[in-house]
Design a protein around this motif. Structure first.
Motif, mmCIF file in Angstrom:
data_model
loop_
_atom_site.group_PDB
_atom_site.id
_atom_site.type_symbol
_atom_site.label_atom_id
_atom_site.label_comp_id
_atom_site.label_asym_id
_atom_site.label_seq_id
_atom_site.Cartn_x
_atom_site.Cartn_y
_atom_site.Cartn_z
ATOM 1 N N GLN A 280 1.723 -0.905 -7.682
ATOM 2 C CA GLN A 280 0.870 -0.392 -8.770
ATOM 3 C C GLN A 280 -0.586 -0.275 -8.303
ATOM 4 O O GLN A 280 -1.319 0.590 -8.766
ATOM 5 C CB GLN A 280 0.963 -1.321 -9.978
ATOM 6 N N ASN A 281 -0.970 -1.168 -7.413
ATOM 7 C CA ASN A 281 -2.329 -1.083 -6.858
ATOM 8 C C ASN A 281 -2.476 0.124 -5.943
ATOM 9 O O ASN A 281 -3.529 0.752 -5.884
ATOM 10 C CB ASN A 281 -2.668 -2.370 -6.097
ATOM 11 N N LYS A 282 -1.392 0.423 -5.244
ATOM 12 C CA LYS A 282 -1.420 1.604 -4.370
ATOM 13 C C LYS A 282 -1.556 2.878 -5.216
ATOM 14 O O LYS A 282 -2.404 3.732 -4.927
ATOM 15 C CB LYS A 282 -0.147 1.644 -3.526
ATOM 16 N N LEU A 283 -0.735 2.977 -6.260
ATOM 17 C CA LEU A 283 -0.772 4.179 -7.100
ATOM 18 C C LEU A 283 -2.152 4.340 -7.746
ATOM 19 O O LEU A 283 -2.698 5.438 -7.832
ATOM 20 C CB LEU A 283 0.324 4.114 -8.169
ATOM 21 N N ALA A 284 -2.716 3.211 -8.186
ATOM 22 C CA ALA A 284 -4.041 3.261 -8.823
ATOM 23 C C ALA A 284 -5.116 3.671 -7.804
ATOM 24 O O ALA A 284 -6.036 4.434 -8.131
ATOM 25 C CB ALA A 284 -4.386 1.901 -9.416
ATOM 26 N N LEU A 285 -4.984 3.173 -6.581
ATOM 27 C CA LEU A 285 -5.964 3.522 -5.538
ATOM 28 C C LEU A 285 -5.871 5.007 -5.206
ATOM 29 O O LEU A 285 -6.888 5.713 -5.100
ATOM 30 C CB LEU A 285 -5.716 2.666 -4.278
ATOM 31 N N GLN A 286 -4.637 5.504 -5.077
ATOM 32 C CA GLN A 286 -4.457 6.935 -4.787
ATOM 33 C C GLN A 286 -5.095 7.769 -5.899
ATOM 34 O O GLN A 286 -5.790 8.753 -5.635
ATOM 35 C CB GLN A 286 -2.959 7.259 -4.688
ATOM 36 N N VAL A 293 -0.494 10.985 -5.731
ATOM 37 C CA VAL A 293 0.004 9.675 -6.155
ATOM 38 C C VAL A 293 1.489 9.583 -5.840
ATOM 39 O O VAL A 293 2.309 10.270 -6.459
ATOM 40 C CB VAL A 293 -0.262 9.461 -7.665
ATOM 41 N N SER A 294 1.820 8.784 -4.829
ATOM 42 C CA SER A 294 3.228 8.642 -4.448
ATOM 43 C C SER A 294 3.403 7.365 -3.632
ATOM 44 O O SER A 294 2.682 7.128 -2.664
ATOM 45 C CB SER A 294 3.656 9.849 -3.611
#
Ligand code: ADP
Length: 483
Positions: A280-286, A293-294
């Motif tokens: 979820q942190n990755k998606l938010a960062l993207q 977002v993937s």
């Protein structure tokens, strides 16, 4: 033991890099063991006196810097959530600057005067508060002249004879070198000049290296490297001469700050047991960085000073090939205008894959450590490196060049044997860098092995408690030299 810890930057008050992390965490760990350790740092303009509750402890210390008169007041505060005392040196040189040492890539012209004032104020201050430390621990060139002042003081005043000095080198390349004419500012006899003279200049670092009872640096490998021509920045012969007194203690990480389970800057906190939440942190960062977002697109993070040391020349060269692999990259950094320009250009060329943040931003740094799959540190030299240790805690796998503290902590991942914890390259070339990135991207596809790797690195303990104990034994070694 009474320890006076001297540093030009300390988290959370002022920071440009790893020195501040160390100075904010190591004294806390030593304090917890039960020692009376106090920190001494400059009071920069940007330090908020009200927020930290600064109180005046000593006013009107007058110093002569050659013909110049310097007035110094000293304030006191506590390290947040502890009783650890921090002293702040208030002087016009620090009040007048927006940053710590340089602005827009240019050193402040009064750095010599500023940090000499800082060092020269220490002994009169300690005499005024009537506190005589067993150990004075100076860090990097900004506090190195204090080692020299103490050496002279010990000769002149028997009440100081048993105060031992430790000098820590956090980065050999920053030496505090100034024109030799500045020697008169020190107010010391001419025969002392030899302790500072460095290829016709005045070098603060040399004073630390020559005069300290014990010399220390921030990883075992870097302790060896600085004794070689390749990494010694001209100090290698002096260090080799003192080889028996040179130690290397690996830095730790302050897990009160760097911990994905408690980090207030993350959209979703997580630990090794709830690793799936990291995504979820990755998606938010993207999303915040304007990238696609993937979860499946590998994301490489970089948080770094934009300095020649950090490998941006070879990264610049390798970028085209890296981007061709279809991965994403988020860079956060500030420093040399040359790299600002280079990465701004690259950011424009690859708007869908690369986001460049030319800033110093502690909260964004935490979101990058948490939101990235991989963390890149292609340094040409690296005394310790904190990025790889922080990344481990966030389940983010480092790609590093084998040098200094990176060589002590990151080892090539072998999927068959389940060995290693990252991706390492040796030659300082764009090709070698690219090949390690390619190996990392390949390994990322194997979801099962990747998860095991993440769990493994998250279980490491790089907290300061182990290193703090090593510092206590180092202090004992220094004390033995003056008893
Ligand atoms: P150095 O001291 O050489 O800069 P280290 O790896 O020892 O390198 O420490 C760097 C520290 O500074 C880490 O805590 C890193 O997260 C932080 N840092 C570096 N650049 C930035 C930036 N632009 N914004 C926020 N934090 C940064």
């Amino acid at each position: 033991m009474k320890i006076f810890f001297v540093s030009s930057e300390v988290v959370p008050f002022a920071k440009t890099g790893g020195l501040a992390d160390v100075a904010g965490a190591l004294p806390k760990a030593i304090f917890r063991i039960g020692h009376d350790i106090r920190i001494f740092m400059p009071l920069y303009k940007k330090i908020d006196r009200e927020k930290w509750g600064l109180k005046l402890v000593v006013s009107g210390i007058q110093l002569d810097l050659g013909n110049i008169k310097e007035d110094v007041d000293v304030y006191e505060a506590r390290m947040p959530e502890t009783n650890l005392v921090v002293y702040f040196v208030d002087n016009a040189h620090f009040k007048d600057r927006d940053e710590l040492y340089c602005l827009g890539g240019k050193d402040y012209p009064d750095n010599c005067e500023a940090f000499l004032t800082f060092c020269k104020a220490a002994i009169p201050f300690l005499e005024k508060i009537n506190w005589r430390p067993d150990i004075v621990h100076c860090n990097d060139w900004q506090s190195a002249p204090l080692v020299l002042y103490l050496k002279e003081k010990r000769k002149a005043d028997p009440s100081w004879a048993r105060c031992a000095t430790v000098y820590s080198i956090h980065n050999m390349a920053y030496q505090g070198n100034f024109v030799k004419e500045k020697f008169s500012l020190l107010g010391l006899p001419q025969d002392v000049f030899a302790s500072l003279e460095f290829y016709g200049q005045l070098s603060f670092t040399k004073a630390g290296v020559v005069c300290a009872d014990v010399i220390n640096t921030v990883s075992p490998t870097y302790a060896k490297e600085i004794q070689t021509k390749e990494y010694g920045c001209g100090m290698e012969d002096l260090l080799t001469k003192r080889s028996k007194d040179v130690y290397g203690i690996l830095n730790g990480v302050d897990y009160e700050i760097w911990n994905p389970a408690t980090d207030q800057n993350l959209v979703k906190r997580y630990s090794a047991n709830t690793l799936s939440l990291k995504a979820q942190n990755k998606l938010a960062l993207q999303k915040e960085q304007g990238l696609e977002v993937s979860e499946n697109i590998p994301l490489i993070g970089i948080v770094s000073r934009l300095d020649v040391q950090k490998g941006f020349d070879i990264l610049g060269e390798a970028m085209e090939e890296i981007m061709r692999q279809g991965c994403q990259m988020v860079l956060l950094g500030t420093g040399d205008p040359k790299y600002h320009e280079l990465f701004e250009k690259l950011g424009k060329k690859y708007p869908k894959q690369l986001e460049v943040n030319l800033a110093f931003d502690a909260a964004l740094a935490e979101r990058i450590y948490a939101g990235s799959d991989l963390f890149l540190i292609p340094s040409c030299y690296e005394p310790c490196g904190l990025g790889q240790l922080i990344s481990f805690k966030y389940g983010t796998i480092p790609i590093v060049r084998k040098t200094g503290g990176l060589a002590d902590t990151v080892f090539n991942f072998d999927v068959e044997r389940g060995e290693g914890n990252g991706f390492v390259f040796e030659k300082y070339t764009a090709d070698a860098l690219f090949n390690s990135v390619k190996r990392a991207l390949e390994a990322f596809k194997n979801k099962g092995a990747w998860k095991n790797l993440q769990e493994k690195v998250m279980s490491y303990d790089y907290s300061w408690s182990a290193s703090a104990k090593k510092y206590i034994s180092l202090y004992m070694k220094a004390l033995n030299k003056v008893i």
